[in-house]
Write a protein that holds these residues in place. Structure first.
Motif, PDB file in Angstrom:
ATOM      1  N   ARG A   1       4.256  45.395  34.196  1.00  7.80           N
ATOM      2  CA  ARG A   1       3.765  44.067  33.837  1.00  7.80           C
ATOM      3  C   ARG A   1       4.772  43.346  32.958  1.00  7.80           C
ATOM      4  O   ARG A   1       5.068  42.164  33.160  1.00  7.80           O
ATOM      5  N   GLN A   2       5.338  44.051  31.988  1.00  8.68           N
ATOM      6  CA  GLN A   2       6.296  43.438  31.080  1.00  8.68           C
ATOM      7  C   GLN A   2       7.545  42.953  31.821  1.00  8.68           C
ATOM      8  O   GLN A   2       8.025  41.850  31.581  1.00  8.68           O
TER       9      GLN A   2
ATOM     10  N   ALA B   1       7.769  42.245  35.014  1.00  9.16           N
ATOM     11  CA  ALA B   1       7.371  41.148  35.902  1.00  9.16           C
ATOM     12  C   ALA B   1       7.309  39.835  35.128  1.00  9.16           C
ATOM     13  O   ALA B   1       7.773  38.787  35.602  1.00  9.16           O
ATOM     14  N   GLN B   2       6.752  39.898  33.930  1.00  7.22           N
ATOM     15  CA  GLN B   2       6.680  38.697  33.096  1.00  7.22           C
ATOM     16  C   GLN B   2       8.075  38.221  32.696  1.00  7.22           C
ATOM     17  O   GLN B   2       8.357  37.027  32.721  1.00  7.22           O
TER      18      GLN B   2
ATOM     19  N   ALA C   1       9.654  36.424  35.655  1.00 10.93           N
ATOM     20  CA  ALA C   1       9.054  35.102  35.875  1.00 10.93           C
ATOM     21  C   ALA C   1       9.544  34.090  34.846  1.00 10.93           C
ATOM     22  O   ALA C   1       9.906  32.960  35.181  1.00 10.93           O
TER      23      ALA C   1
ATOM     24  N   MET D   1       1.884  40.597  40.337  1.00 14.29           N
ATOM     25  CA  MET D   1       1.942  41.124  38.973  1.00 14.29           C
ATOM     26  C   MET D   1       2.076  40.020  37.934  1.00 14.29           C
ATOM     27  O   MET D   1       1.613  40.168  36.810  1.00 14.29           O
ATOM     28  N   ALA D   2       2.757  38.922  38.296  1.00 11.92           N
ATOM     29  CA  ALA D   2       2.949  37.816  37.354  1.00 11.92           C
ATOM     30  C   ALA D   2       3.106  36.524  38.156  1.00 11.92           C
ATOM     31  O   ALA D   2       3.658  36.530  39.253  1.00 11.92           O
TER      32      ALA D   2
ATOM     33  N   LEU E   1       3.867  32.185  37.294  1.00 14.05           N
ATOM     34  CA  LEU E   1       4.038  31.054  36.384  1.00 14.05           C
ATOM     35  C   LEU E   1       4.228  29.792  37.213  1.00 14.05           C
ATOM     36  O   LEU E   1       4.945  29.807  38.213  1.00 14.05           O
TER      37      LEU E   1
END
Length: 144
Positions: free
Chosen positions: A17-18, A20-21, A24, A50-51, A53
């Protein structure tokens, strides 16, 4: 960047997750530098979101395109821009059949994200030109 394995014994890594963020955000920052408005999607190695924006000025229609670019890049393990060259080698009926597949995007802006030689996910960027989408996607990959 950290990656997680599906199980302790599994050799297949997937984006966290981290990470992926981070990808993005980096893609959005590149879009800001370019002065374009885009949507950015990052999926895991199996194509699951997962992410995501969205820049406020970006096209609403390109939201799904960004997700599908990432999905296509993850599922086929190569950039979406490579489809035009690949399709040229097939007959017209095969080309048409492939192009009718749901969620398949065959133009630039989707890139696999690799870590230690494995595809761990993918990023899709949509809303600007193909070249600008690709540049933003590359920035996202570089951040992982």
């Amino acid at each position: 960047m950290t990656v997680a394995s599906a199980s302790p014994a599994a050799a297949c890594l997937s984006i966290t997750r981290q990470a992926a963020q981070q990808a993005a955000v980096a893609a959005i920052e590149e879009a800001e530098r370019l002065g374009v408005a885009v949507n950015v999607a990052v999926v895991d190695r199996s194509g699951v979101l997962m992410a995501f924006l969205r820049m406020p000025e970006s096209s609403l229609h390109s939201m799904d395109t960004a997700i599908d670019k990432a999905y296509t890049a993850a599922s086929f393990r190569f950039p979406t821009a490579h489809w035009s060259q690949l399709l040229a080698g097939f007959s017209e009926p095969v080309q048409k059949g492939i192009l009718l597949r749901p969620r398949l995007v065959v133009f630039g802006g989707g890139l696999p994200i690799e870590w230690q030689g494995q595809v761990i996910g993918a990023i899709g960027v949509s809303g600007a030109s193909e070249e600008e989408d690709e540049r933003c996607a590359r920035a996202g990959c570089a951040a992982v």
